[in-house]
Scaffold this active site. Sequence first.
Site, PDB file in Angstrom:
ATOM      1  N   LEU A   1       1.177  -0.806  -0.412  1.00  0.00           N
ATOM      2  CA  LEU A   1       0.297  -0.034  -0.058  1.00  0.00           C
ATOM      3  C   LEU A   1       0.614   1.224   0.053  1.00  0.00           C
ATOM      4  O   LEU A   1       0.011   2.345  -0.572  1.00  0.00           O
ATOM      5  CB  LEU A   1      -0.838   0.001   1.385  1.00  0.00           C
TER       6      LEU A   1
ATOM      7  N   ASP B   1     -13.872  15.421  10.981  1.00  0.00           N
ATOM      8  CA  ASP B   1     -13.168  14.272  12.057  1.00  0.00           C
ATOM      9  C   ASP B   1     -11.952  14.022  12.424  1.00  0.00           C
ATOM     10  O   ASP B   1     -12.057  13.904  13.605  1.00  0.00           O
ATOM     11  CB  ASP B   1     -13.521  13.114  10.637  1.00  0.00           C
TER      12      ASP B   1
ATOM     13  N   ASP C   1       3.196  14.802  12.614  1.00  0.00           N
ATOM     14  CA  ASP C   1       3.036  14.572  11.878  1.00  0.00           C
ATOM     15  C   ASP C   1       1.976  14.612  10.880  1.00  0.00           C
ATOM     16  O   ASP C   1       1.557  13.421   9.661  1.00  0.00           O
ATOM     17  CB  ASP C   1       3.575  13.305  11.364  1.00  0.00           C
TER      18      ASP C   1
END
Length: 408
Positions: free
Chosen positions: A26, A127, A144
């Site tokens: 991924l 969110d 980060d």
Amino acid sequence: PTVTAAVAFKNSNWRRGAMWRAQGCLGKGSSAAVYRVASGPARAAVKQFVLDTKCDYGFLTESQVLEDLQGHRNIVTLYGTYSHVPFMNVRSNCLLLELLDVSVSDLLLHSINRGHSMWMIQHCARDVLEALAFIHREGYVHADLKPCNVLWSAEDECFKLIDFGLSFQEGNQDVKYIQTDGYRAPEAELHNILAQMGVESNVECTTAVDLWSLGIVLLEMFSGIKLKETVKSPQWKANSSTIIDCIFASKDVVYSAIPVYHLRDLIKSMLLDDPAHRTTAEHALCSPLFSIPFAPHIEDLVLLPTPVLRLLNVIDDSYLQSEEEYEDVVEDVREECQKFGRVLSLLVPKENPGKGQVFVEYGNAIDCKVAQQMLTGRMFDGKFVVATFYPLSAYKRGYLYHTVVTDN
């Protein structure tokens, strides 16, 4: 390749000693790579750390932080950890994590020079702020925050924060280098420079650095422009507020009926040079922006997977007039949709809202994604099928959009 992991599971639904099969990479970074893995019907992600002293620190940091922060819907779930297990022919430390979907970085690729809808920006902002408010209350700084570290959860229908390898407890900063170029707060920039020079510094990086990063992310989502060079320019350092005003005033797409100044003001409050004056996550959640009900654009419903599929151009009004023809065509659609996974429910409203649209609820978002890919562009009764996802929460409430905004 497979790996049998004696994982220290936090979730009793996962099996100790399960055989996990890697299905693809991924992404890769300097200290770790992330793989999609499967064990029977179960899906997860494995973050495999390079085996050296520096990356051991990253593994220990992230696993500890995630253990402390588990349970919040906007933070990636840690299923467990395992160490020194052969994986992809490398012995390493690994995290077994919730498998998430598209990242904000991926979404930005679809909005170059156009920007995203206010619905998308509002959804992401809320969110991420919920996640930040939680981790900040727990005393942590993410350190980060950037587009590739904010991912969409197709199952939970929300954005989640990932990658806590640089995180630290506020007031106990022992890292030399934090945040990514382009999303780095001014005080973090100074801290990093001094740390690289080996100079002791009293520059403190607090939770405020996360708000700066989020401000840049939201500004990029609105503008569709990567702002790394802009933020580093003398003009930005001299007067960032004016540049933000120009970005909002010069967009080709004009939201004449939508108070985007709430978004502009929220972003400005995150991008103040003085961290003491920067807004907090909890205060930002009180912005008027979050009281405005936005509708998703059709592009949003294509980009963000959910367990619900919406089909357009399938059922004509003529089918809705006859009960027999209606039942026949509904059964035909159901049979076709069941080829891609278990269908929990199917709805074809005869009246507005949603008249003639087909809503198909699958057992999981993975099957729904397969169906969306396979049905898009298919011919049904002489017409091209348009397949999008649909918010499960809205579907469950019976809230069916009659029309969806199609221009940005």
